[in-house]
Structure formats: structure tokens, C-alpha cells
Write a protein that holds these residues in place. Structure first.
Motif, mmCIF file in Angstrom:
data_model
loop_
_atom_site.group_PDB
_atom_site.id
_atom_site.type_symbol
_atom_site.label_atom_id
_atom_site.label_comp_id
_atom_site.label_asym_id
_atom_site.label_seq_id
_atom_site.Cartn_x
_atom_site.Cartn_y
_atom_site.Cartn_z
ATOM 1 N N PRO A 192 -5.748 8.186 -10.021
ATOM 2 C CA PRO A 192 -5.115 8.534 -8.746
ATOM 3 C C PRO A 192 -4.569 9.958 -8.796
ATOM 4 C CG PRO A 192 -4.308 6.417 -9.554
ATOM 5 C CD PRO A 192 -5.106 7.033 -10.655
ATOM 6 N N PHE A 193 -4.445 10.563 -7.630
ATOM 7 C CA PHE A 193 -3.891 11.904 -7.505
ATOM 8 C C PHE A 193 -2.515 11.830 -6.858
ATOM 9 C CE2 PHE A 193 -8.475 12.632 -7.527
ATOM 10 C CZ PHE A 193 -8.579 13.655 -8.455
ATOM 11 N N PRO A 194 -1.627 12.746 -7.198
ATOM 12 C CA PRO A 194 -0.340 12.792 -6.504
ATOM 13 C C PRO A 194 -0.554 12.885 -4.991
ATOM 14 C CG PRO A 194 -0.283 14.213 -8.423
ATOM 15 C CD PRO A 194 -1.711 13.763 -8.261
ATOM 16 N N GLY A 195 0.183 12.066 -4.263
ATOM 17 C CA GLY A 195 0.055 12.006 -2.814
ATOM 18 C C GLY A 195 -0.788 10.847 -2.324
ATOM 19 N N ASP A 196 -1.641 10.265 -3.201
ATOM 20 C CA ASP A 196 -2.434 9.105 -2.802
ATOM 21 C C ASP A 196 -1.508 7.931 -2.491
ATOM 22 O OD1 ASP A 196 -4.754 10.529 -3.314
ATOM 23 O OD2 ASP A 196 -5.340 9.335 -5.069
ATOM 24 N N VAL A 197 -1.877 7.154 -1.482
ATOM 25 C CA VAL A 197 -1.175 5.905 -1.192
ATOM 26 C C VAL A 197 -2.043 4.790 -1.751
ATOM 27 C CG1 VAL A 197 -0.223 4.409 0.601
ATOM 28 C CG2 VAL A 197 -0.124 6.899 0.873
ATOM 29 N N VAL A 198 -1.447 3.981 -2.627
ATOM 30 C CA VAL A 198 -2.206 2.969 -3.365
ATOM 31 C C VAL A 198 -1.612 1.584 -3.158
ATOM 32 C CG1 VAL A 198 -2.907 4.633 -5.140
ATOM 33 C CG2 VAL A 198 -0.859 3.258 -5.501
ATOM 34 N N VAL B 297 2.582 -1.431 -1.834
ATOM 35 C CA VAL B 297 1.933 -0.213 -1.351
ATOM 36 C C VAL B 297 2.915 0.927 -1.558
ATOM 37 C CG1 VAL B 297 0.969 0.972 0.649
ATOM 38 C CG2 VAL B 297 0.558 -1.474 0.337
ATOM 39 N N LYS B 298 2.520 1.912 -2.358
ATOM 40 C CA LYS B 298 3.399 3.031 -2.705
ATOM 41 C C LYS B 298 2.583 4.314 -2.787
ATOM 42 C CE LYS B 298 6.843 0.224 -3.345
ATOM 43 N NZ LYS B 298 7.881 0.125 -2.340
ATOM 44 N N ARG B 299 3.282 5.425 -2.777
ATOM 45 C CA ARG B 299 2.658 6.742 -2.912
ATOM 46 C C ARG B 299 2.753 7.173 -4.383
ATOM 47 N NH1 ARG B 299 1.310 10.040 1.066
ATOM 48 N NH2 ARG B 299 2.611 8.880 2.521
ATOM 49 N N VAL B 300 1.668 7.767 -4.901
ATOM 50 C CA VAL B 300 1.651 8.272 -6.276
ATOM 51 C C VAL B 300 2.399 9.603 -6.306
ATOM 52 C CG1 VAL B 300 0.189 9.095 -8.170
ATOM 53 C CG2 VAL B 300 -0.566 7.162 -6.750
ATOM 54 N N LEU B 301 3.438 9.664 -7.137
ATOM 55 C CA LEU B 301 4.186 10.908 -7.280
ATOM 56 C C LEU B 301 3.579 11.760 -8.398
ATOM 57 C CD1 LEU B 301 6.600 11.932 -5.678
ATOM 58 C CD2 LEU B 301 8.035 11.309 -7.590
ATOM 59 N N PHE B 302 3.266 11.123 -9.532
ATOM 60 C CA PHE B 302 2.558 11.815 -10.607
ATOM 61 C C PHE B 302 1.898 10.795 -11.520
ATOM 62 C CE2 PHE B 302 6.898 11.390 -12.296
ATOM 63 C CZ PHE B 302 6.674 10.856 -13.550
ATOM 64 N N VAL B 303 0.924 11.268 -12.295
ATOM 65 C CA VAL B 303 0.210 10.439 -13.269
ATOM 66 C C VAL B 303 0.385 11.088 -14.623
ATOM 67 C CG1 VAL B 303 -2.007 9.452 -13.937
ATOM 68 C CG2 VAL B 303 -1.477 9.778 -11.513
ATOM 69 N N GLU B 304 0.879 10.314 -15.593
ATOM 70 C CA GLU B 304 1.046 10.836 -16.950
ATOM 71 C C GLU B 304 -0.292 10.842 -17.682
ATOM 72 O OE1 GLU B 304 4.185 8.834 -19.059
ATOM 73 O OE2 GLU B 304 5.615 10.241 -18.181
ATOM 74 N N SER B 305 -0.381 11.656 -18.699
ATOM 75 C CA SER B 305 -1.636 11.798 -19.453
ATOM 76 C C SER B 305 -2.046 10.492 -20.146
ATOM 77 C CB SER B 305 -1.513 12.924 -20.479
ATOM 78 O OG SER B 305 -0.457 12.654 -21.377
ATOM 79 N N ASP B 306 -1.085 9.589 -20.400
ATOM 80 C CA ASP B 306 -1.422 8.316 -21.047
ATOM 81 C C ASP B 306 -1.905 7.274 -20.036
ATOM 82 O OD1 ASP B 306 0.922 7.582 -19.749
ATOM 83 O OD2 ASP B 306 1.922 6.834 -21.531
ATOM 84 N N GLY B 307 -2.013 7.637 -18.754
ATOM 85 C CA GLY B 307 -2.590 6.737 -17.771
ATOM 86 C C GLY B 307 -1.600 5.838 -17.090
ATOM 87 N N CYS C 238 1.244 5.599 -13.846
ATOM 88 C CA CYS C 238 1.579 6.266 -12.579
ATOM 89 C C CYS C 238 3.046 6.040 -12.213
ATOM 90 C CB CYS C 238 0.731 5.707 -11.441
ATOM 91 S SG CYS C 238 -1.025 5.965 -11.624
ATOM 92 N N TYR C 239 3.642 7.083 -11.652
ATOM 93 C CA TYR C 239 4.971 6.968 -11.066
ATOM 94 C C TYR C 239 4.746 6.755 -9.580
ATOM 95 C CZ TYR C 239 9.904 7.892 -10.151
ATOM 96 O OH TYR C 239 11.214 7.783 -9.782
ATOM 97 N N LEU C 240 5.145 5.582 -9.096
ATOM 98 C CA LEU C 240 4.958 5.222 -7.701
ATOM 99 C C LEU C 240 6.289 5.257 -6.972
ATOM 100 C CD1 LEU C 240 2.583 2.137 -8.092
ATOM 101 C CD2 LEU C 240 1.980 4.557 -7.847
ATOM 102 N N ASP D 112 10.747 0.784 -6.287
ATOM 103 C CA ASP D 112 9.596 1.514 -6.811
ATOM 104 C C ASP D 112 9.822 1.884 -8.266
ATOM 105 O OD1 ASP D 112 11.340 3.747 -6.557
ATOM 106 O OD2 ASP D 112 10.567 4.175 -4.558
ATOM 107 N N SER D 113 9.110 2.891 -8.757
ATOM 108 C CA SER D 113 9.203 3.267 -10.177
ATOM 109 C C SER D 113 10.609 3.669 -10.605
ATOM 110 C CB SER D 113 8.221 4.396 -10.496
ATOM 111 O OG SER D 113 6.901 3.899 -10.523
ATOM 112 N N ARG D 114 11.458 3.989 -9.668
ATOM 113 C CA ARG D 114 12.854 4.278 -10.029
ATOM 114 C C ARG D 114 13.534 3.030 -10.574
ATOM 115 N NH1 ARG D 114 14.649 6.596 -4.430
ATOM 116 N NH2 ARG D 114 13.181 4.969 -3.878
ATOM 117 N N GLN D 115 13.061 1.848 -10.146
ATOM 118 C CA GLN D 115 13.617 0.584 -10.640
ATOM 119 C C GLN D 115 12.764 -0.034 -11.740
ATOM 120 O OE1 GLN D 115 13.371 1.034 -7.114
ATOM 121 N NE2 GLN D 115 15.500 1.693 -7.135
ATOM 122 N N PHE D 116 11.421 -0.052 -11.556
ATOM 123 C CA PHE D 116 10.581 -0.790 -12.501
ATOM 124 C C PHE D 116 9.781 0.085 -13.454
ATOM 125 C CE2 PHE D 116 8.372 -1.181 -8.301
ATOM 126 C CZ PHE D 116 7.311 -0.308 -8.526
ATOM 127 N N GLY D 117 9.923 1.396 -13.373
ATOM 128 C CA GLY D 117 9.263 2.280 -14.318
ATOM 129 C C GLY D 117 7.826 2.611 -13.947
#
Length: 87
Positions: free
Chosen positions: A23-29, A42-52, A54-56, A66-71
Motif C-alpha cells: 500500500p501507498f501512503p494515502g490509500d484507503v484500505v 476501513v482506514k487510510r494508510v499513513l505510512f508503511v514500514e520497511s518490514d511490511g 502499515c500505520y493506519l 486506529d493504529s494509535r490504539q492497536f499499533g
């Protein structure tokens, strides 16, 4: 910020969007919730780490769970890309 999706709004999903790419940053997944089996989110991708992983993040930052709560969410939990919002 208000949610991008309204309650009961239909979407079109491409379940094969990430078969050969990340996924790319900005994608809605759509993804499986990492802590609640059977729940899709359903969340927006903020960034993807090199280990695969995603921060949603939800567009409604004050109310979103979202990832602020569940990582970070592993790529195998991402089920597809929202490609169209229907009225």
C-alpha cells in the motif's frame, strides 16, 4: 475532520490491489482488525514500514480507533483497496 465514509455507504474494493505491491501512503484500505477477529475496518494508510507493517489512521481523528490504539498492522491483514465510493 469528518469521516470519509457515511454510515451504510457502499464501496467498491479491489482485493488484489496489493498482491504484487505494498500500500501507498494515502490509500484507503479495508483490513482485519488486529485485536478483534472477524471485524473489518476501513482506514487510510499513513505510512508503511520497511518490514511490511502499515500505520493506519481514520480520517475522523477525534473518534477513530486506529493504529494509535492497536499499533502497526501487518500486510497480511490488509484485505484490499477502496477504489470507489458510491453515493
Amino acid at each position: 475532520m469528518l469521516p470519509t465514509l457515511k454510515p451504510q455507504q457502499e464501496t467498491l474494493i479491489d482485493p488484489r490491489a496489493y498482491k504484487h505491491t505494498h500500500p501507498f501512503p494515502g490509500d484507503v484500505v479495508i483490513a482485519d482488525h488486529p485485536q478483534q477477529p472477524g471485524l473489518r475496518i476501513v482506514k487510510r494508510v499513513l505510512f508503511v514500514e520497511s518490514d511490511g507493517r502499515c500505520y493506519l489512521q481514520g480520517d475522523n481523528k477525534l473518534e477513530s480507533n486506529d493504529s494509535r490504539q492497536f499499533g502497526l498492522v501487518p500486510l497480511n491483514k490488509i484485505r484490499g483497496k477502496i477504489c470507489c465510493l458510491l453515493p
